[in-house]
Scaffold this active site. Structure first.
Site, PDB file in Angstrom:
ATOM      1  N   CYS A   2      33.451 -51.013 -29.223  1.00 59.19           N
ATOM      2  CA  CYS A   2      34.167 -49.775 -28.883  1.00 59.19           C
ATOM      3  C   CYS A   2      35.435 -49.628 -29.712  1.00 59.19           C
ATOM      4  CB  CYS A   2      34.571 -49.802 -27.416  1.00 59.19           C
ATOM      5  SG  CYS A   2      33.217 -50.109 -26.301  1.00 59.19           S
ATOM      6  N   ARG A  27      32.430 -50.045 -36.785  1.00 61.13           N
ATOM      7  CA  ARG A  27      32.431 -51.094 -35.776  1.00 61.13           C
ATOM      8  C   ARG A  27      31.171 -51.055 -34.913  1.00 61.13           C
ATOM      9  NH1 ARG A  27      37.635 -52.980 -34.335  1.00 61.13           N
ATOM     10  NH2 ARG A  27      36.952 -53.150 -32.188  1.00 61.13           N
ATOM     11  N   TRP A  74      30.452 -48.466 -27.131  1.00 61.77           N
ATOM     12  CA  TRP A  74      29.270 -49.303 -27.340  1.00 61.77           C
ATOM     13  C   TRP A  74      28.901 -49.802 -25.948  1.00 61.77           C
ATOM     14  CZ3 TRP A  74      27.879 -54.640 -27.191  1.00 61.77           C
ATOM     15  CH2 TRP A  74      26.810 -54.990 -28.003  1.00 61.77           C
ATOM     16  N   ASN A 100      38.279 -50.430 -23.936  1.00 59.58           N
ATOM     17  CA  ASN A 100      37.413 -51.420 -24.590  1.00 59.58           C
ATOM     18  C   ASN A 100      37.458 -52.671 -23.736  1.00 59.58           C
ATOM     19  OD1 ASN A 100      37.275 -49.606 -26.657  1.00 59.58           O
ATOM     20  ND2 ASN A 100      38.375 -50.853 -28.157  1.00 59.58           N
ATOM     21  N   GLY A 101      36.319 -53.333 -23.562  1.00 60.25           N
ATOM     22  CA  GLY A 101      36.307 -54.565 -22.766  1.00 60.25           C
ATOM     23  C   GLY A 101      35.449 -54.402 -21.523  1.00 60.25           C
ATOM     24  N   GLU A 490      21.900 -67.767 -43.692  1.00 63.53           N
ATOM     25  CA  GLU A 490      22.664 -66.550 -43.923  1.00 63.53           C
ATOM     26  C   GLU A 490      21.763 -65.464 -44.544  1.00 63.53           C
ATOM     27  OE1 GLU A 490      25.271 -65.331 -42.979  1.00 63.53           O
ATOM     28  OE2 GLU A 490      25.929 -63.836 -44.412  1.00 63.53           O
ATOM     29  N   LYS A 494      21.210 -61.928 -42.873  1.00 63.18           N
ATOM     30  CA  LYS A 494      21.545 -60.678 -43.574  1.00 63.18           C
ATOM     31  C   LYS A 494      20.342 -59.751 -43.571  1.00 63.18           C
ATOM     32  CE  LYS A 494      24.895 -60.524 -43.710  1.00 63.18           C
ATOM     33  NZ  LYS A 494      26.011 -61.368 -43.409  1.00 63.18           N
ATOM     34  N   GLU A 497      19.519 -58.373 -39.981  1.00 69.06           N
ATOM     35  CA  GLU A 497      20.483 -57.478 -39.330  1.00 69.06           C
ATOM     36  C   GLU A 497      20.574 -56.108 -39.990  1.00 69.06           C
ATOM     37  OE1 GLU A 497      24.491 -58.969 -39.015  1.00 69.06           O
ATOM     38  OE2 GLU A 497      24.572 -59.541 -41.101  1.00 69.06           O
ATOM     39  N   HIS A 513       6.750 -78.882 -40.158  1.00 65.05           N
ATOM     40  CA  HIS A 513       6.843 -79.212 -38.728  1.00 65.05           C
ATOM     41  C   HIS A 513       6.660 -77.970 -37.856  1.00 65.05           C
ATOM     42  CE1 HIS A 513       8.000 -83.225 -39.882  1.00 65.05           C
ATOM     43  NE2 HIS A 513       8.917 -82.701 -40.691  1.00 65.05           N
ATOM     44  N   LYS A 612      31.042 -54.496 -35.697  1.00 63.19           N
ATOM     45  CA  LYS A 612      31.810 -55.282 -36.668  1.00 63.19           C
ATOM     46  C   LYS A 612      32.562 -56.420 -36.006  1.00 63.19           C
ATOM     47  CE  LYS A 612      33.275 -56.378 -40.677  1.00 63.19           C
ATOM     48  NZ  LYS A 612      32.294 -57.045 -41.560  1.00 63.19           N
TER      49      LYS A 612
HETATM   50  O1  M6R Z   1      34.357 -61.481 -36.805  1.00 63.04           O
HETATM   51  P1  M6R Z   1      33.588 -62.771 -36.812  1.00 63.04           P
HETATM   52  O2  M6R Z   1      33.559 -63.415 -38.159  1.00 63.04           O
HETATM   53  O3  M6R Z   1      34.047 -63.734 -35.749  1.00 63.04           O
HETATM   54  O4  M6R Z   1      32.118 -62.349 -36.446  1.00 63.04           O
HETATM   55  C1  M6R Z   1      31.131 -63.278 -36.141  1.00 63.04           C
HETATM   56  C2  M6R Z   1      29.781 -62.618 -36.097  1.00 63.04           C
HETATM   57  O5  M6R Z   1      29.743 -61.643 -35.089  1.00 63.04           O
HETATM   58  C3  M6R Z   1      29.423 -61.977 -37.435  1.00 63.04           C
HETATM   59  O6  M6R Z   1      29.460 -62.904 -38.466  1.00 63.04           O
HETATM   60  C4  M6R Z   1      28.029 -61.335 -37.371  1.00 63.04           C
HETATM   61  O7  M6R Z   1      27.053 -62.333 -37.332  1.00 63.04           O
HETATM   62  C5  M6R Z   1      27.816 -60.380 -38.525  1.00 63.04           C
HETATM   63  N1  M6R Z   1      26.897 -59.372 -38.107  1.00 63.04           N
HETATM   64  C6  M6R Z   1      27.302 -61.026 -39.755  1.00 63.04           C
HETATM   65  O8  M6R Z   1      27.000 -60.163 -40.770  1.00 63.04           O
END
Ligand code: M6R
Length: 617
Positions: A2, A27, A74, A100-101, A490, A494, A497, A513, A612
């Site tokens: 949010c 975000r 959100w 937010n929260g 990673e 990537k 997501e 395995h 974000k």
């Molecule tokens: O702001 P942060 O680095 O703590 O965020 C951690 C994860 O939420 C963040 O890395 C998330 O996995 C992203 N979507 C990666 O691209």
């Protein structure tokens, strides 16, 4: 997650708030709304979907007020509906609230308020808090203590609340004021010329002012059209510290790239230079960090490191683990923040904690930090946002200095974290067994990283072609070993997501395995296969895949000799020092994921369901 925007000034608030909300879109959100104070009342407009929809709706209304609030939601409590979108208005029509929260005890408070005659139109915890403020306002004797009844009713309501919040409220009886407060959810006051802005993220206000006050947990700010005052929940006055944001709105622009993610991938050479600037010793043999708040002697006492983070930042922890253990020979443990905070791990007394978080607001990482501190451990943070909650609560740390990252997918913040992990490994190694000469070689290698990354980026046109050939697949495996196993993780993260393709990362030798059962002509495997001690073993894993008709995309170093015909696609990266290899090997997996997502028409910068900074548990 949010987003909050608020405005008190002399200009029409709507356009300024909508611009701020647009800047918060990255975000992640599913609905948006605004409330403007005008003509003695509240004008509230909300829409499911993009801020664009809200703008269209607002343009049809005669909005001329100079005080207002905007929000991107959100969903947490209640579905994605207009009724659940913020701002919420109290049932007596006096207050509007954005939040937010999560208010954890909202259901008890709701029952209490229903008994007092308040009514609810949404399923949200926010509407409950809004009515609680109205309740305290209504029962307050007027003129009793001389203070602001608006401020004190917000304060009283917050004293009954359990959970987390960044809130901002309007009251029709105070048409030139906003009251805002925070607990574990970021809130920044922008101090402009004849105007004040409020935002959950500096990018929403930096186009109007670079002078900001970062509110701390438990603080409220009372903003009027003349000034502002900060106080605590316990009514203590707080002297504000006005900081200056060191980046401009232009730096948050797209600069000719199709997406922020693309821009941020290509910014990495400069981002790495900024990350290491001024952080090597004069003799060029070790790293220097100004903000660790730890003497070399204290660092020397550390006999174990614990790293906590989430998502991509967790992958950076795994690389740091590899490099610290490999070069400094100090044991390292890595945990997900979300697990660490609840698992009550037994810890060695001489453990030094690191948390890594680009946003500095990830609630699980913040909670892990607090849990470690509660147990008496010193916690350092690697973080990109000055003034973020994690930066402020850590005992010390290292800022990444890579500028704002707008794309939801972490890219330049990740490679900068990898670099800082490698620098921490160097710093600790030089206190132990690494020689001066080896230190000098290591520093030279790190200084060369930006140029090697430029060379890896030069493969972009080739990687784009590969992406076009592979974008129709629905399953991928990413395989790597040692320091490139986290890069395989990673790569898989990537890809999934931003393109919504199912992908998994594995240490290459783990294939047999279980995951090998997935292999067929329908499941490509991306191998990270650099020249090095176990190159031949990775080649064997590739052969196992080929024998089962699995397509192979090999990311390999220029000097390695892959058996001809083994890989269907080869992407070359420059040969490099072990400490730099994870950084350089990240580039092709970022580009491959990015181009595949673009090829599939995905909303790369704002992937579905993602945010974000993840400020709810
Ligand atoms: O702001 P942060 O680095 O703590 O965020 C951690 C994860 O939420 C963040 O890395 C998330 O996995 C992203 N979507 C990666 O691209």
């Amino acid at each position: 997650m949010c987003g909050i925007v608020g405005y008190v000034g002399t200009r029409k608030a709507t356009a300024i708030i909508l611009e701020g909300l647009k800047r918060l879109e990255y975000r992640g959100y599913d609905s948006a709304g605004l409330a403007i104070l005008q003509d003695g009342g509240l004008e509230v407009t909300r829409r499911v979907g993009r801020v664009e929809e809200l703008s269209k709706a607002a343009s049809k209304l005669p909005l001329h007020g100079t005080v207002g609030l905007g929000h991107t939601r959100w969903a947490t409590h209640g579905g994605v509906t207009e009724a659940n979108a913020h701002p919420h208005v109290s049932s007596d029509g006096k207050f509007a609230l954005i939040h937010n929260g999560v208010i954890e005890n909202y259901s008890q408070i709701k029952t209490f308020l229903l008994g007092k005659g308040y009514s609810f139109k949404s399923e949200t915890d926010t509407e409950v808090l809004c009515n609680l403020i109205a309740y305290h306002y209504a029962k307050q004797p007027r003129g009793a203590n001389g203070g602001s009844p608006f401020l004190s009713s917000v304060r009283k309501a917050l004293r009954h609340v359990e959970g987390t919040y960044g809130i901002a409220a309007l009251c029709v009886d105070f048409p030139t004021e906003i009251v805002a407060a925070r607990k574990a959810s970021p809130l920044i006051l922008g101090v402009g010329e004849n105007e004040y802005l409020l935002a959950s993220d500096a990018s929403a206000l930096v186009s109007r002012t670079q002078n900001v006050v970062y509110l701390k947990d438990g603080e409220l700010v009372h903003i009027t059209n003349r000034d502002f005052a900060i106080s605590t929940l316990d009514q203590a006055d707080v002297s504000p510290v006005v900081d200056r944001i060191d980046w401009t709105v232009e730096e948050a622009g797209m600069d000719g790239h199709a997406h922020f993610m693309e821009k941020e991938i290509f910014e990495q050479p400069v981002a790495l230079e900024n990350t290491m600037r001024g952080r090597f010793s004069e003799d060029g043999s070790t790293a220097l960090f100004g903000g660790l708040n730890l003497t070399p002697a204290e660092m020397r006492q550390v006999d174990r490191f614990m790293f906590c983070a989430c998502g991509t930042a967790w992958h950076a922890c795994l690389v740091a683990e590899h490099l610290i253990e490999r070069f400094a020979r100090v044991p390292v443990e890595v945990d997900y923040s979300s697990e660490f905070r609840y698992r009550n791990a037994p810890l060695d007394p001489q453990t030094l904690f690191f948390v890594i978080s680009q946003s500095g607001e990830t609630i699980d990482t913040l909670a892990a930090l607090r849990e470690a501190k509660r147990k008496g451990y010193r916690v350092l943070a690697i973080n990109n946002v000055v003034g973020s909650s994690i930066a402020r609560e850590a005992d010390g740390g290292i800022f990444q200095h890579v500028g704002p990252e707008i794309g939801v997918a972490s890219t330049k913040t990740f490679t900068s974290q990898l670099l800082l992990g490698a620098m921490v490994a160097l710093y600790v190694s030089r206190m132990r067994d690494m020689s001066f000469n080896d230190g000098v070689d290591y520093v030279k290698a790190l200084r060369g990283a930006p140029e090697l990354v430029r060379r890896a980026l030069a493969q972009a046109p080739h990687i784009k072609e590969v992406a076009k050939r592979y974008a129709h697949y629905t399953d991928f495996l990413f395989l790597g070993r040692l320091s490139l196993f986290p890069i395989a993780l990673e790569g898989a993260l990537k890809l999934k997501e931003i393109s919504y393709i199912h992908s998994e990362g594995y240490p290459a030798a783990e294939m047999k395995h279980g995951p090998i059962a997935l292999i067929s002509e329908k499941c490509p495997s991306v191998f990270l296969a650099p020249r090095g001690e176990i190159f031949n073993k990775i080649v064997s894993s590739m052969q196992e895949i080929k024998a089962r008709k699995g397509p192979v995309i090999a990311i390999t170093t220029e000097s390695s000799e892959l058996p001809p015909g083994l890989a269907d696609e080869v992407i070359l990266i420059p040969d490099c020092h072990e400490a730099v290899l994870p950084i350089v090997a990240t580039i092709p997996v970022q580009l491959l994921s990015y181009y595949i997502a673009v090829e599939r028409g995905c909303d790369v910068d704002k992937p579905r369901n993602l945010a974000k900074s993840v400020t709810v548990e």
